[in-house]
Design an enzyme around this catalytic site. Structure first.
Site, mmCIF file in Angstrom:
data_model
loop_
_atom_site.group_PDB
_atom_site.id
_atom_site.type_symbol
_atom_site.label_atom_id
_atom_site.label_comp_id
_atom_site.label_asym_id
_atom_site.label_seq_id
_atom_site.Cartn_x
_atom_site.Cartn_y
_atom_site.Cartn_z
ATOM 1 N N CYS A 1 -1.569 9.298 -3.932
ATOM 2 C CA CYS A 1 -1.753 10.690 -3.552
ATOM 3 C C CYS A 1 -2.579 11.381 -4.632
ATOM 4 O O CYS A 1 -2.397 11.137 -5.816
ATOM 5 C CB CYS A 1 -0.459 11.474 -3.382
ATOM 6 S SG CYS A 1 0.644 10.793 -2.143
ATOM 7 N N ARG B 1 -7.164 7.751 -4.093
ATOM 8 C CA ARG B 1 -5.719 7.651 -4.339
ATOM 9 C C ARG B 1 -4.901 7.638 -3.052
ATOM 10 O O ARG B 1 -3.685 7.455 -3.075
ATOM 11 C CB ARG B 1 -5.261 8.824 -5.211
ATOM 12 C CG ARG B 1 -5.970 8.913 -6.533
ATOM 13 C CD ARG B 1 -5.434 10.048 -7.351
ATOM 14 N NE ARG B 1 -4.041 9.833 -7.693
ATOM 15 C CZ ARG B 1 -3.629 9.121 -8.716
ATOM 16 N NH1 ARG B 1 -4.499 8.570 -9.519
ATOM 17 N NH2 ARG B 1 -2.353 8.964 -8.959
ATOM 18 N N TRP C 1 -1.080 9.390 0.490
ATOM 19 C CA TRP C 1 -0.858 7.978 0.830
ATOM 20 C C TRP C 1 0.628 7.917 1.174
ATOM 21 O O TRP C 1 1.491 8.053 0.300
ATOM 22 C CB TRP C 1 -1.183 7.079 -0.353
ATOM 23 C CG TRP C 1 -1.128 5.625 -0.028
ATOM 24 C CD1 TRP C 1 -2.123 4.862 0.507
ATOM 25 C CD2 TRP C 1 -0.015 4.752 -0.230
ATOM 26 N NE1 TRP C 1 -1.696 3.562 0.649
ATOM 27 C CE2 TRP C 1 -0.414 3.468 0.214
ATOM 28 C CE3 TRP C 1 1.274 4.909 -0.731
ATOM 29 C CZ2 TRP C 1 0.427 2.350 0.164
ATOM 30 C CZ3 TRP C 1 2.121 3.810 -0.778
ATOM 31 C CH2 TRP C 1 1.690 2.541 -0.333
ATOM 32 N N ASN D 1 2.910 14.044 -5.930
ATOM 33 C CA ASN D 1 2.533 12.638 -5.968
ATOM 34 C C ASN D 1 3.702 11.897 -6.597
ATOM 35 O O ASN D 1 4.212 12.306 -7.623
ATOM 36 C CB ASN D 1 1.266 12.484 -6.822
ATOM 37 C CG ASN D 1 0.958 11.045 -7.150
ATOM 38 O OD1 ASN D 1 1.310 10.138 -6.393
ATOM 39 N ND2 ASN D 1 0.303 10.823 -8.272
ATOM 40 N N GLY D 2 4.152 10.813 -5.962
ATOM 41 C CA GLY D 2 5.281 10.054 -6.501
ATOM 42 C C GLY D 2 6.355 9.888 -5.455
ATOM 43 O O GLY D 2 6.116 10.127 -4.263
ATOM 44 N N GLU E 1 -9.528 -14.241 -5.815
ATOM 45 C CA GLU E 1 -10.160 -12.922 -5.827
ATOM 46 C C GLU E 1 -11.141 -12.780 -4.661
ATOM 47 O O GLU E 1 -11.211 -11.722 -4.022
ATOM 48 C CB GLU E 1 -10.851 -12.707 -7.191
ATOM 49 C CG GLU E 1 -11.635 -11.431 -7.347
ATOM 50 C CD GLU E 1 -10.835 -10.145 -7.172
ATOM 51 O OE1 GLU E 1 -9.603 -10.195 -7.058
ATOM 52 O OE2 GLU E 1 -11.470 -9.086 -7.090
ATOM 53 N N LYS F 1 -10.834 -9.937 -1.783
ATOM 54 C CA LYS F 1 -11.914 -8.994 -1.459
ATOM 55 C C LYS F 1 -12.169 -8.973 0.049
ATOM 56 O O LYS F 1 -12.340 -7.922 0.647
ATOM 57 C CB LYS F 1 -13.229 -9.376 -2.165
ATOM 58 C CG LYS F 1 -13.328 -9.141 -3.642
ATOM 59 C CD LYS F 1 -13.426 -7.698 -4.066
ATOM 60 C CE LYS F 1 -12.101 -7.052 -4.202
ATOM 61 N NZ LYS F 1 -11.307 -7.191 -5.354
ATOM 62 N N GLU G 1 -9.141 -7.353 1.990
ATOM 63 C CA GLU G 1 -8.995 -5.924 1.689
ATOM 64 C C GLU G 1 -9.943 -5.058 2.514
ATOM 65 O O GLU G 1 -9.531 -4.030 3.043
ATOM 66 C CB GLU G 1 -9.350 -5.653 0.215
ATOM 67 C CG GLU G 1 -8.256 -5.860 -0.776
ATOM 68 C CD GLU G 1 -8.727 -5.557 -2.202
ATOM 69 O OE1 GLU G 1 -7.950 -4.941 -2.918
ATOM 70 O OE2 GLU G 1 -9.848 -5.943 -2.595
ATOM 71 N N HIS H 1 -2.222 -30.001 0.907
ATOM 72 C CA HIS H 1 -0.783 -29.849 1.099
ATOM 73 C C HIS H 1 -0.458 -28.703 2.055
ATOM 74 O O HIS H 1 0.626 -28.134 1.988
ATOM 75 C CB HIS H 1 -0.094 -29.632 -0.248
ATOM 76 C CG HIS H 1 -0.300 -30.767 -1.188
ATOM 77 N ND1 HIS H 1 0.280 -32.002 -0.996
ATOM 78 C CD2 HIS H 1 -1.067 -30.884 -2.304
ATOM 79 C CE1 HIS H 1 -0.096 -32.827 -1.963
ATOM 80 N NE2 HIS H 1 -0.923 -32.163 -2.768
ATOM 81 N N LYS I 1 -6.403 3.052 -4.362
ATOM 82 C CA LYS I 1 -6.941 2.477 -5.606
ATOM 83 C C LYS I 1 -5.889 2.448 -6.701
ATOM 84 O O LYS I 1 -5.821 1.516 -7.484
ATOM 85 C CB LYS I 1 -8.133 3.317 -6.055
ATOM 86 C CG LYS I 1 -8.764 2.810 -7.312
ATOM 87 C CD LYS I 1 -10.152 2.329 -7.048
ATOM 88 C CE LYS I 1 -10.695 1.507 -8.176
ATOM 89 N NZ LYS I 1 -10.770 0.087 -7.847
HETATM 90 C C1 G6P Z 1 -4.428 -1.584 -5.992
HETATM 91 C C2 G6P Z 1 -5.935 -1.634 -5.902
HETATM 92 C C3 G6P Z 1 -6.442 -2.965 -6.442
HETATM 93 C C4 G6P Z 1 -5.945 -3.179 -7.859
HETATM 94 C C5 G6P Z 1 -4.427 -3.075 -7.940
HETATM 95 C C6 G6P Z 1 -3.953 -3.027 -9.378
HETATM 96 O O1 G6P Z 1 -3.866 -2.479 -5.112
HETATM 97 O O2 G6P Z 1 -6.345 -1.467 -4.561
HETATM 98 O O3 G6P Z 1 -7.855 -2.969 -6.440
HETATM 99 O O4 G6P Z 1 -6.350 -4.434 -8.305
HETATM 100 O O5 G6P Z 1 -3.986 -1.857 -7.326
HETATM 101 O O6 G6P Z 1 -4.441 -1.850 -9.965
HETATM 102 P P1 G6P Z 1 -4.704 -1.633 -11.496
HETATM 103 O O7 G6P Z 1 -5.260 -0.246 -11.587
HETATM 104 O O8 G6P Z 1 -3.379 -1.768 -12.188
HETATM 105 O O9 G6P Z 1 -5.677 -2.665 -11.942
#
Ligand code: G6P
Length: 614
Positions: free
Chosen positions: A2, A27, A74, A100-101, A487, A491, A494, A510, A609
């Site tokens: 948020c 956020r 969010w 927020n929280g 990773e 990507k 996501e 496996h 994010k």
């Molecule tokens: C969220 C973001 C990711 C990120 C993760 C950890 O899920 O969408 O892109 O890798 O949080 O975030 P941080 O800020 O701790 O790297």
């Protein structure tokens, strides 16, 4: 998560709030709202959707007022809809609040308040806190500042809040615990409040980061008063922001993600600048130098992180074990914190976080700290909570990352972790001088090699066109390339919503091999190096089951070219540094597929994010 923003001063609040909300949309972006105070009227606008939906919703309505608050959500408690969107009002309609929280004990509080006659309109925990503040103000006969302070003593959980009183246009009350909140001090007696400094930077560079359990009273044209929720007075500590406004703009790219992918030659260079001495073959990390003894005596490194940062942690496992000969465990912060882990005082805990605000990572740090470990932070956001909570650390210096899918933050994290492993290896004497010199020289050439890897964009786009309609994808790699396979898969899922899995190439037999048929694209990192021949055998296994092979190979490779359906070349490099190059085409691939599928690249559904809830 948020985003929260507030303004009090002489300017029109609405444009400031809207611009701020757009900056904070990373956020959360499932609903948005603003409340404005003007001539004794409290005007509230909120709706489901993005900030642009709110803009349309508000169009042609009065947006006067030079005090206001805004929120982009969010969802945690209650689905994203108009009613659950913030701001929320108290029962008497006099208070408007954004939050927020998560208020963890909101259910018993709500029950208690309901018994006392409060009626709630939304499903949110925020509305409960707003009513609680109202209840205390009325029954204890105290002012709003005091009511907020008392209310927060009854709250369990995390909060960053801004409260506005219909009857007092001269004041905003803000408070925080475990969720970030920064106050900007303008030059004209005005104040800005936000979840991070990005909405504030164009108005002022002078900011105060509120600490946990602090409540601030912000008075127009006057001062800032801060007390703790235990009622201890605090002197505001004013800091100067270093962030540049241009870093927050798209700079001609269609999406932040693409801009951030292309920024990597620069961001990696910024990351190692000043930390390596090429002539002497030395790496200097002040966070390690100042705690040299801890590193020399470390029996184990525990890495805690989430998401992409966790993948960078996995690369670090290979780095520290290979170069510095220290055993490493890589933990999901969310699992670590609830597992009653064994932590010793000769352990070093490395917390990796782009935002420096991730709730699970923060909680893992606090736990490890209590148990006596030395905590080292690898953060991107300067001044973030994690960077302040750790004993020492290194910033990644990647600059603001706005796209939800992390790209340049990952390569910067891997760069810092590589430098750290080399610095420790050098001190411990676990690396030969010749290898150290060679790796340092190679790191220095990585920005140019990333530049070359980015030239694969056209071929990657062609491949994206062929596989954009796939339902599943498999990513394989071995050794240093295994975390990159994870990773790459992350990507893709996501931002394009294609189901993708990353696997160690040999482990494929496996399980995932059962999924392979002629419909399945399999992305394999098959660069020259330690396990090249083994990966080639794994490619043959996929081929035998008619899977489609897209291989990332070292420039000039001829062998894999003959068996793969497509190859993407990256420059030759030492195994240790391959992750910094092999991830580039995988980032580009996800980007192109997402664009071709019409997805919102920078704001994928359901994600945020900065995840400041557990
Ligand atoms: C969220 C973001 C990711 C990120 C993760 C950890 O899920 O969408 O892109 O890798 O949080 O975030 P941080 O800020 O701790 O790297």
């Amino acid at each position: 998560m948020c985003g929260i923003v507030g303004y009090i001063g002489e300017k029109d609040a609405y444009p400031i709030l809207m611009k701020g909300l757009k900056r904070l949309e990373y956020r959360g972006y499932d609903s948005a709202g603003v409340a404005l105070l003007h001539d004794g009227e409290l005007n509230l606008y909120k709706c489901k959707g993005k900030v642009s939906d709110l803009e349309n919703h508000v169009a042609n309505q009065s947006t006067h007022g030079n005090i206001g608050i805004g929120h982009t959500r969010w969802a945690t408690h209650g689905p994203p809809n108009d009613v659950n969107a913030h701001p929320h009002l108290s029962g008497d309609g006099k208070l408007a609040m954004i939050h927020n929280g998560i208020i963890e004990n909101y259910a018993p509080l709500k029950e208690e308040l309901t018994k006392r006659g409060h009626v709630f309109k939304s499903d949110t925990d925020t509305e409960v806190l707003t009513h609680l503040i109202e209840d205390i103000r009325n029954n204890a006969n105290v002012n709003l500042f005091e009511a907020v302070r008392i209310a927060l003593n009854e709250v369990v959980g995390a909060y960053a809040i801004v409260v506005m009183d219909k009857n007092n246009p001269e004041q905003l009350i803000v408070a925080k615990k475990s969720s970030p909140l920064v106050i900007g001090i303008g030059s004209e007696g005005d104040f800005f409040v936000a979840s991070d400094a990005t909405p504030i930077i164009e108005y002022t560079k002078n900011v105060v980061y509120l600490e946990d359990e602090e409540v601030a009273m912000i008075n127009r044209n006057a001062d800032l008063k801060i007390v703790t929720i235990q009622n201890q007075e605090k002197t505001p500590y004013i800091q100067e922001l270093e962030m540049q406004l241009e870093a927050l703009e798209k700079g001609g790219y269609d999406y932040f993600m693409l801009k951030e992918i292309y920024e990597q030659p620069r961001s990696v260079r910024d990351c190692f600048r000043g930390r390596m001495n090429l002539t002497k073959g030395m790496v200097r990390m002040s966070g390690i130098d100042t705690h040299e003894e801890k590193w020399m005596n470390a029996k184990r490194i525990i890495i805690v992180a989430c998401g992409t940062s966790w993948h960078a942690g996995l690369v670090a496992e290979y780095l520290f074990e290979d170069l510095a000969r220290i055993p490493v465990e890589v933990e999901y912060a969310s699992e670590f914190r609830y597992r009653n882990p064994i932590i010793n005082d000769d352990d070093i805990v490395i917390a990796i976080s782009q935002s420096g605000e991730t709730a699970d990572t923060l909680a893992a740090i606090k736990l490890a700290k209590e148990k006596g470990a030395h905590i080292f932070g690898v953060c991107n956001v300067v001044g973030s909570t994690i960077s302040r909570e750790t004993d020492s650390g290194s910033y990644t210096h990647a600059g603001p990352e706005i796209g939800v899918a992390s790209t340049k933050a990952f390569t910067a994290q891997v760069t810092v972790l590589t430098l750290m492993a080399l610095a420790v290896a050098e001190k411990k004497g676990t690396i030969k001088q010749e290898r150290l010199h060679r790796l340092i020289a190679e790191i220095n050439s990585i920005p140019d090699k990333i530049e070359l890897a980015l030239k694969s964009n056209d071929i990657v786009e062609t491949i994206a066109e062929i596989y954009k309609d796939a339902s599943n994808a498999l990513y394989l790699g071995r050794g240093y390339s295994f975390p990159v396979a994870l990773e790459g898969a992350l990507k893709l899922k996501e931002i394009s919503y294609i189901h993708a899995e990353g696997y160690p190439a040999a482990e494929m037999k496996h399980g995932p091999i059962a999924l392979i048929d002629e419909e399945m694209p399999v992305f394999v990192i098959a660069t020259h190096g330690h396990s090249y021949e083994k990966v080639v055998s794994n490619i043959e296994e996929v081929k035998a089951r008619k899977g489609k092979i897209i291989a990332i190979v070292t420039a000039g490779d001829t062998h894999v070219k003959k068996i793969a359906d497509h190859v993407i070349e990256i420059p030759k490099s030492d195994d240790v540094l391959v992750p910094l190059l092999s991830v580039i085409p995988l980032q580009l691939l996800s980007y192109h597929i997402a664009v071709m599928r019409g997805c919102n690249v920078d704001q994928p559904r359901n994600l945020a994010k900065s995840v400041t809830v557990e």
